[in-house]
Motif scaffolding. Structure first.
Motif, mmCIF file in Angstrom:
data_model
loop_
_atom_site.group_PDB
_atom_site.id
_atom_site.type_symbol
_atom_site.label_atom_id
_atom_site.label_comp_id
_atom_site.label_asym_id
_atom_site.label_seq_id
_atom_site.Cartn_x
_atom_site.Cartn_y
_atom_site.Cartn_z
ATOM 1 N N SER A 368 11.175 0.144 -10.838
ATOM 2 C CA SER A 368 9.468 0.942 -11.099
ATOM 3 C C SER A 368 8.736 -0.427 -10.854
ATOM 4 O O SER A 368 7.654 -0.736 -10.737
ATOM 5 C CB SER A 368 9.888 1.691 -12.515
ATOM 6 N N ALA A 369 9.478 -0.930 -11.602
ATOM 7 C CA ALA A 369 8.613 -2.703 -11.707
ATOM 8 C C ALA A 369 8.109 -3.302 -9.773
ATOM 9 O O ALA A 369 7.002 -4.097 -9.852
ATOM 10 C CB ALA A 369 10.323 -3.562 -12.336
ATOM 11 N N GLU A 370 9.576 -2.975 -9.092
ATOM 12 C CA GLU A 370 8.987 -3.586 -7.806
ATOM 13 C C GLU A 370 7.924 -2.291 -7.155
ATOM 14 O O GLU A 370 6.936 -3.523 -6.287
ATOM 15 C CB GLU A 370 10.702 -3.901 -7.161
ATOM 16 N N LEU A 371 8.450 -1.261 -7.606
ATOM 17 C CA LEU A 371 7.102 -0.612 -6.690
ATOM 18 C C LEU A 371 5.987 -0.711 -7.206
ATOM 19 O O LEU A 371 4.636 -0.485 -6.298
ATOM 20 C CB LEU A 371 7.906 0.746 -6.506
ATOM 21 N N GLY A 372 6.226 -0.737 -8.480
ATOM 22 C CA GLY A 372 3.890 -1.229 -8.938
ATOM 23 C C GLY A 372 3.591 -2.350 -8.447
ATOM 24 O O GLY A 372 3.026 -2.528 -8.541
ATOM 25 N N ARG A 373 4.338 -3.845 -8.357
ATOM 26 C CA ARG A 373 3.854 -4.458 -8.047
ATOM 27 C C ARG A 373 3.930 -4.538 -6.441
ATOM 28 O O ARG A 373 2.250 -5.396 -5.918
ATOM 29 C CB ARG A 373 4.651 -5.615 -7.816
ATOM 30 N N ALA A 374 4.429 -4.184 -5.847
ATOM 31 C CA ALA A 374 3.860 -3.883 -4.049
ATOM 32 C C ALA A 374 2.804 -2.852 -4.230
ATOM 33 O O ALA A 374 1.743 -3.211 -3.624
ATOM 34 C CB ALA A 374 5.028 -3.186 -3.702
ATOM 35 N N THR A 375 2.353 -1.373 -5.166
ATOM 36 C CA THR A 375 1.952 -0.891 -4.431
ATOM 37 C C THR A 375 0.270 -1.658 -5.512
ATOM 38 O O THR A 375 -0.697 -1.512 -4.769
ATOM 39 C CB THR A 375 1.714 0.373 -6.410
ATOM 40 N N ALA A 376 0.216 -2.410 -5.724
ATOM 41 C CA ALA A 376 -0.659 -3.236 -6.294
ATOM 42 C C ALA A 376 -1.343 -4.131 -5.375
ATOM 43 O O ALA A 376 -2.612 -5.227 -5.311
ATOM 44 C CB ALA A 376 -0.363 -3.956 -8.131
ATOM 45 N N SER A 377 -0.419 -4.202 -4.739
ATOM 46 C CA SER A 377 -0.765 -5.477 -3.762
ATOM 47 C C SER A 377 -1.502 -4.893 -2.720
ATOM 48 O O SER A 377 -1.957 -5.747 -2.454
ATOM 49 C CB SER A 377 0.564 -6.030 -2.940
ATOM 50 N N PHE A 378 -1.508 -3.545 -2.895
ATOM 51 C CA PHE A 378 -1.846 -3.119 -1.446
ATOM 52 C C PHE A 378 -3.600 -2.886 -1.905
ATOM 53 O O PHE A 378 -4.625 -2.969 -0.892
ATOM 54 C CB PHE A 378 -1.668 -1.214 -1.413
ATOM 55 N N GLY A 379 -4.334 -3.615 -2.553
ATOM 56 C CA GLY A 379 -5.170 -4.269 -2.951
ATOM 57 C C GLY A 379 -5.766 -5.307 -3.197
ATOM 58 O O GLY A 379 -6.827 -5.531 -3.403
ATOM 59 N N THR A 380 -4.749 -6.126 -2.199
ATOM 60 C CA THR A 380 -4.917 -7.555 -2.158
ATOM 61 C C THR A 380 -5.284 -7.070 -0.123
ATOM 62 O O THR A 380 -4.463 -6.406 0.561
ATOM 63 C CB THR A 380 -4.809 -7.665 -2.402
ATOM 64 N N ARG A 381 -6.140 -8.364 0.544
ATOM 65 C CA ARG A 381 -6.038 -8.260 1.785
ATOM 66 C C ARG A 381 -4.250 -9.005 2.390
ATOM 67 O O ARG A 381 -3.872 -7.867 3.547
ATOM 68 C CB ARG A 381 -6.479 -9.267 2.869
ATOM 69 N N ARG A 382 -3.512 -9.816 1.667
ATOM 70 C CA ARG A 382 -2.632 -9.373 1.697
ATOM 71 C C ARG A 382 -1.609 -9.288 1.874
ATOM 72 O O ARG A 382 -0.749 -8.315 2.990
ATOM 73 C CB ARG A 382 -1.539 -11.325 0.744
ATOM 74 N N GLY A 383 -1.292 -8.146 0.625
ATOM 75 C CA GLY A 383 -1.003 -6.653 0.868
ATOM 76 C C GLY A 383 -0.838 -6.023 1.882
ATOM 77 O O GLY A 383 0.070 -5.408 2.347
ATOM 78 N N ARG A 384 -1.987 -6.003 2.068
ATOM 79 C CA ARG A 384 -2.968 -4.206 2.795
ATOM 80 C C ARG A 384 -1.630 -5.250 4.956
ATOM 81 O O ARG A 384 -1.908 -4.788 5.215
ATOM 82 C CB ARG A 384 -4.296 -4.403 3.124
ATOM 83 N N ALA A 385 -2.046 -6.582 4.426
ATOM 84 C CA ALA A 385 -1.563 -7.151 5.612
ATOM 85 C C ALA A 385 -0.069 -6.894 6.468
ATOM 86 O O ALA A 385 0.881 -7.214 7.304
ATOM 87 C CB ALA A 385 -2.161 -7.949 6.027
ATOM 88 N N ALA A 386 0.320 -7.419 5.183
ATOM 89 C CA ALA A 386 2.293 -7.179 5.422
ATOM 90 C C ALA A 386 2.334 -6.190 5.107
ATOM 91 O O ALA A 386 1.605 -4.927 5.504
ATOM 92 C CB ALA A 386 2.297 -7.585 3.998
ATOM 93 N N GLU A 387 3.649 -6.137 5.663
ATOM 94 C CA GLU A 387 4.785 -4.166 6.368
ATOM 95 C C GLU A 387 5.516 -4.474 5.346
ATOM 96 O O GLU A 387 6.796 -5.006 5.007
ATOM 97 C CB GLU A 387 5.540 -5.280 7.544
ATOM 98 N N PHE A 388 5.399 -3.655 4.302
ATOM 99 C CA PHE A 388 6.080 -2.352 3.498
ATOM 100 C C PHE A 388 6.093 -1.543 3.589
ATOM 101 O O PHE A 388 5.381 -0.581 3.874
ATOM 102 C CB PHE A 388 5.396 -2.555 2.450
#
Length: 524
Positions: A368-388
């Motif tokens: 739960s914690a991990e997916l929450g952090r990953a999902t929040a990162s999709f609100g950033t350029r870094r998160g969208r550029a990363a391969e999740f």
């Protein structure tokens, strides 16, 4: 004033005989504050191509672009981040035993750099009023590519336009960025199907086999009792690795944003249950487990492999890692309810019958914690550029429909997988297995069902009926196909509204029924 809410503005095209889908889509979106896209192909041909900017009536988490809001601990498909499709596994039992949160309380994304195109309009014929940027790998941009590929222009294969003018391309009642004809968004767990397609391409080419031990291709994976874990175990959520760590706080953000660190963590982990003997939705780890096998066999990351072998040949606007030149098209997803706190997640895990310090319990909390952090990162350029790979795919409904159409037939001369490979992928692989530990007591008729990398129909996510396959994503995204009828569907939404424990997303049901009727499958 009667208090009656205006009908949502629906723009796009449908072919003759499919008009009922347009009306059903409008009904399904009538209460949705977010935007949505719906694309349907039948026999490889576009028959429905619709979108709506949404009502804009967000009751929670509505902030202007560039702000931040609730950041999600909700997992793909349900609370606790390890819940299976429909909340049927993980801490949420079939029927919502978890109760901490429905899918959809994910986050309020930051703006994609605020790069909206003010004043652009999109007419009923579906053509853009301004040129789109070129996509990665030479894939045409939205303004030129979408109309050519989908027939959204007048005279295209979608037939006559039946939509209405959507007006300004920017802005909404909440100050957010409105969905447009060329918009793309986060796909959440619909992304898992993209990863599965890559694996099946390698299987069909004879360089990978579902029965192979993972360690044959990824030697480090043999550590900690995983030497006999098979590729099929990874694809069917049977590997016993629902989180990256036994720490209930999950993998720290610095490591979570590092693909190599995630892979190293999984290689070192011991399974929470005997691989192949039980199953539980791997909300985030699935993408790195299968993705690393794809990398070891193909020599390139799963995102690059997908771009070269799938998106490129088909001309898809789908990415596992959004190119920077496509950022102007990104529309953020929005929460419609608050997320559970870590304490609520822990309580939900205990209510599911798990001892707090049990490995399964800590894995659910970590997931739960991990997916929450990953999902929040999709609100950033870094998160969208990363391969999740498990949840960070980005794209549009047209491309999802086109992808699934190429799995079950030819699209402009391209067919990705043979009928035999598709049959193997949609053969049930978990129906005979329990959920691990005390979670087996929550098994019910609406528990998750998996083939090799794809979800299979069940009451809470009926897809297109018996024989269909696909994948849903947190908040309500959906991609699916029905090989016998030649149907392929993509649905993308921006409001994280689906609550799996309550059954199918109410937005799906009207148009799913209409699509089945138009294709001659019958409704219901």
């Amino acid at each position: 004033m009667s208090g009656r809410r205006p009908a949502p503005v629906v723009t796009g095209t449908v072919r003759p005989g499919w008009e009922g889908v347009r009306d059903a889509f409008a009904r399904g979106q009538a209460e949705d504050p977010g935007g949505a896209q719906l694309a349907v192909r039948h026999g490889g041909r576009t028959v429905v191509d619709l979108w709506t900017p949404g009502t804009g009536r967000f009751g929670y988490g509505a902030v202007p672009d560039g702000g931040t809001g609730a950041r999600g601990a909700a997992g793909a498909h349900g609370a606790c981040g390890a819940a299976g499709a429909g909340g049927a596994c993980g801490a949420a039992g079939a029927g919502g035993a978890c109760g901490a949160a429905g899918a959809g309380g994910a986050y309020v994304a930051e703006s994609a750099g605020g790069a909206t195109r003010a004043g652009s309009t999109y007419g009923a014929d579906g053509t853009a009023g301004a040129g789109g940027a070129a996509a990665a790998n030479g894939v045409p941009g939205a303004a030129t590519g979408h109309a050519r590929r989908t027939g959204a222009e007048a005279g295209g294969d979608a037939g006559t336009g039946t939509g209405t003018r959507s007006g300004s391309a920017t802005g909404s009642a909440t100050g957010g960025q409105a969905l447009r004809v060329d918009s793309v968004g986060v796909l959440m767990s619909v992304s898992k199907a993209l990863v599965a397609v890559c694996a099946h391409l390698l299987i069909e080419r004879g360089v990978l086999d579902p029965d192979d031990p993972v360690a044959r291709h990824w030697p480090e994976f043999a550590a900690a009792g995983k030497a006999e874990t098979t590729v099929a175990d990874l694809l069917a959520h049977r590997a016993g690795l629902p989180a990256y760590t036994d720490d209930p706080a999950g993998l720290p953000e610095a490591l979570l944003l590092d693909p190599a660190a995630r892979v190293r963590a999984l290689a070192a982990m011991s399974p929470v249950w005997d691989p192949g003997k039980a199953f539980l939705y791997h909300a985030h780890t699935y993408g790195d487990l299968v993705g690393e096998v794809v990398r070891r066999v193909s020599g390139e990351s799963v995102g690059r492999f997908f771009a070269r072998e799938v998106a490129g040949p088909l001309g898809l606007d789908l990415w596992i890692g959004l190119p920077e030149r496509e950022e102007h098209r990104f529309v953020p997803q929005r929460a419609v309810r608050p997320d559970p706190t870590p304490g609520q997640v822990a309580q939900a895990v205990e209510r599911a019958g798990l001892v707090p310090d049990d490995r399964l319990a800590t894995s659910l909390r970590a997931s739960s914690a991990e997916l929450g952090r990953a999902t929040a990162s999709f609100g950033t350029r870094r998160g969208r550029a990363a391969e999740f790979p498990a949840a960070g795919g980005i794209g549009d409904a047209r491309s999802l429909a086109r992808l699934y159409a190429a799995l079950v037939g030819r699209v402009d001369g391209v067919r990705l997988l043979s009928a035999a490979t598709v049959d193997r992928a949609r053969t049930p692989r978990t129906d005979h297995l329990p959920q691990p530990g005390a979670l087996h007591r929550l098994d019910g008729p609406d528990r998750s069902r998996f083939g090799l990398g794809f979800e299979l129909p069940r009451p809470g996510a009926p897809l297109l009926g018996e024989g269909s396959f696909g994948h849903a994503g947190a908040g309500g995204r959906l991609g699916m196909a029905h090989p016998e009828s030649g149907l392929a569907v993509g649905y993308v939404c921006t409001a994280m509204a689906w609550e799996p424990s309550a059954g199918p997303d109410p937005r799906w049901m009207p148009w799913t029924d209409a699509v089945r009727k138009a294709a001659g499958l019958g409704g219901g």
